[in-house]
Design a protein around this motif. Structure first.
Motif, PDB file in Angstrom:
ATOM      1  N   HIS A 167      -5.560   1.705   6.378  1.00 32.31           N
ATOM      2  CA  HIS A 167      -5.294   0.246   6.383  1.00 32.31           C
ATOM      3  C   HIS A 167      -3.775  -0.239   6.836  1.00 32.31           C
ATOM      4  N   GLU A 206     -11.608  -1.880  -0.110  1.00 32.64           N
ATOM      5  CA  GLU A 206     -10.982  -2.301  -1.444  1.00 32.64           C
ATOM      6  C   GLU A 206     -11.944  -2.067  -2.698  1.00 32.64           C
ATOM      7  N   GLU A 233       0.831  -1.178  -0.039  1.00 34.82           N
ATOM      8  CA  GLU A 233       0.091   0.198   0.126  1.00 34.82           C
ATOM      9  C   GLU A 233       0.876   1.184  -0.157  1.00 34.82           C
ATOM     10  N   HIS A 246     -11.239  -4.159   5.423  1.00 28.89           N
ATOM     11  CA  HIS A 246     -10.620  -3.916   4.227  1.00 28.89           C
ATOM     12  C   HIS A 246     -11.332  -4.500   2.872  1.00 28.89           C
ATOM     13  N   GLU A 263      -5.937   4.036   2.332  1.00 25.14           N
ATOM     14  CA  GLU A 263      -4.717   3.166   2.649  1.00 25.14           C
ATOM     15  C   GLU A 263      -3.806   3.339   3.717  1.00 25.14           C
TER      16      GLU A 263
HETATM   17 FE   LIG Z   1      -5.837  -1.366   1.448  1.00 25.81          FE
END
Ligand SMILES: [Fe+2]
Ligand SMILES: [Fe+2]
Length: 320
Positions: free
Chosen positions: A141, A218, A107, A214, A138
């Protein structure tokens, strides 16, 4: 509402000298902005912050897995049969930590690619605003994955100096079509496996929460990248298409290490060579890997983005 005006920056492009080219560039920009706007609306409706949305201190059952057993590299092998339940749980913890740390640096490279591309783009466009929103997703994440590694009681899998240098070079190649295809190679394959993991009764609730967050976010990134490919491919010269059709095979080499890795076995106290051999030849796990590549394989084929070299790479790493 999305503005469909051609921005001042767009009008400075060479297309402006060619009325037909200018019309199609404006139509392209409008389409890109409309998609960016829709994705921003979706992000406003459904986004997560793992600092709030995950109960990091919830107790973990020592007998629950950190990844579904059937997704693990040694599942069903003679080595697996010789392990106790707790050893299998430990293997799942290490494999989960390996995947999570690798996802963090992937990422990182993707964000670098998006930020570099942005230097050439109009900062007032909704397309750019969505790219920034995605970078925000991101970075959250990356926090979530890092925090998950420590929450499950594992140590991260750090890159060696040589690997870190190689990874630093990756975003330099993420230009045009390559940026979108690189994004899809990482996102779609990881996403497919996480979708299969997200509802497993034998997996720790903390991991299920990570997977669900996620997978939800995503979905937007994948849509954005797929549209990016479709748009770019229409005007990419043959050499760019050929470069991307060849280079995407390199992702198979990188992604394979999400599934089995020497260091994982070393940390679990397993015989490394034997574990690697059994993981490599584990037909049931290869079948899972092929499943996780199916969607992307279809998309790349549809867009003429696989050639004999990349097919060979994907095949030799068990994705085809
Ligand atoms: Fe991600
Ligand atoms: Fe993503």
């Amino acid at each position: 509402m999305v503005s469909t005006r051609t921005s001042a920056l767009e009008s400075l492009k060479p297309d402006a000298l060619d009325p037909e080219g200018a019309t199609s560039a404006a139509a392209n920009a409008a389409e890109r902005d409309a998609l960016g706007d829709r994705l921003i609306q979706g992000s406003m409706r459904r986004s997560f912050n793992s600092n709030i949305d995950i109960d990091w201190d919830a107790p973990q059952d020592p007998d629950l897995f950190y990844l579904p057993p059937e997704m693990m590299s040694l599942y069903g092998t003679p080595l697996w049969e010789s392990m106790t339940h707790r050893q299998r749980v430990e293997l799942s913890r290490q494999e989960a930590a390996n995947t999570l740390t690798r996802a963090v640096w992937f990422e990182n490279t993707l964000n670098q690619g998006l930020l570099r591309a942005m230097l050439h783009q109009d900062p007032t466009s909704r397309n750019v605003h969505y790219a920034l929103t995605e970078i925000g997703d991101e970075t959250r994440h990356m926090v979530m994955f890092g925090r998950a590694v420590s929450a499950i009681g594992a140590l991260p899998y750090r890159l060696s100096r040589r690997e870190a240098l190689a990874v630093q070079a990756m975003p330099l190649a993420y230009r045009g079509l390559m940026l979108w295809v690189a994004a899809l190679c990482g996102e779609e394959v990881i996403d497919e496996s996480q979708k299969q993991n997200a509802r497993h009764p034998d997996v720790q609730p903390i991991m299920l929460q990570v997977f669900r967050i996620h997978v939800t976010e995503e979905a937007r990134h994948i849509r954005y990248a797929r549209e990016g490919v479709r748009r770019r491919i229409a005007r990419a010269p043959w050499w760019e298409r050929q470069f991307v059709a060849t280079a995407n095979g390199g992702a198979a080499f990188i992604l394979r290490r999400l599934y089995y890795d020497k260091e994982v076995y070393r940390r679990c106290g397993l015989p490394v060579r034997e574990a690697m051999r059994q993981a490599r030849n584990n037909e049931q796990v290869r079948a899972r890997r092929r499943e996780s590549f199916e969607g992307l394989h279809g998309f790349l084929t549809e867009n003429g983005l696989l050639n004999p070299i990349s097919r060979l790479m994907w095949r030799s790493h068990g994705f085809l």
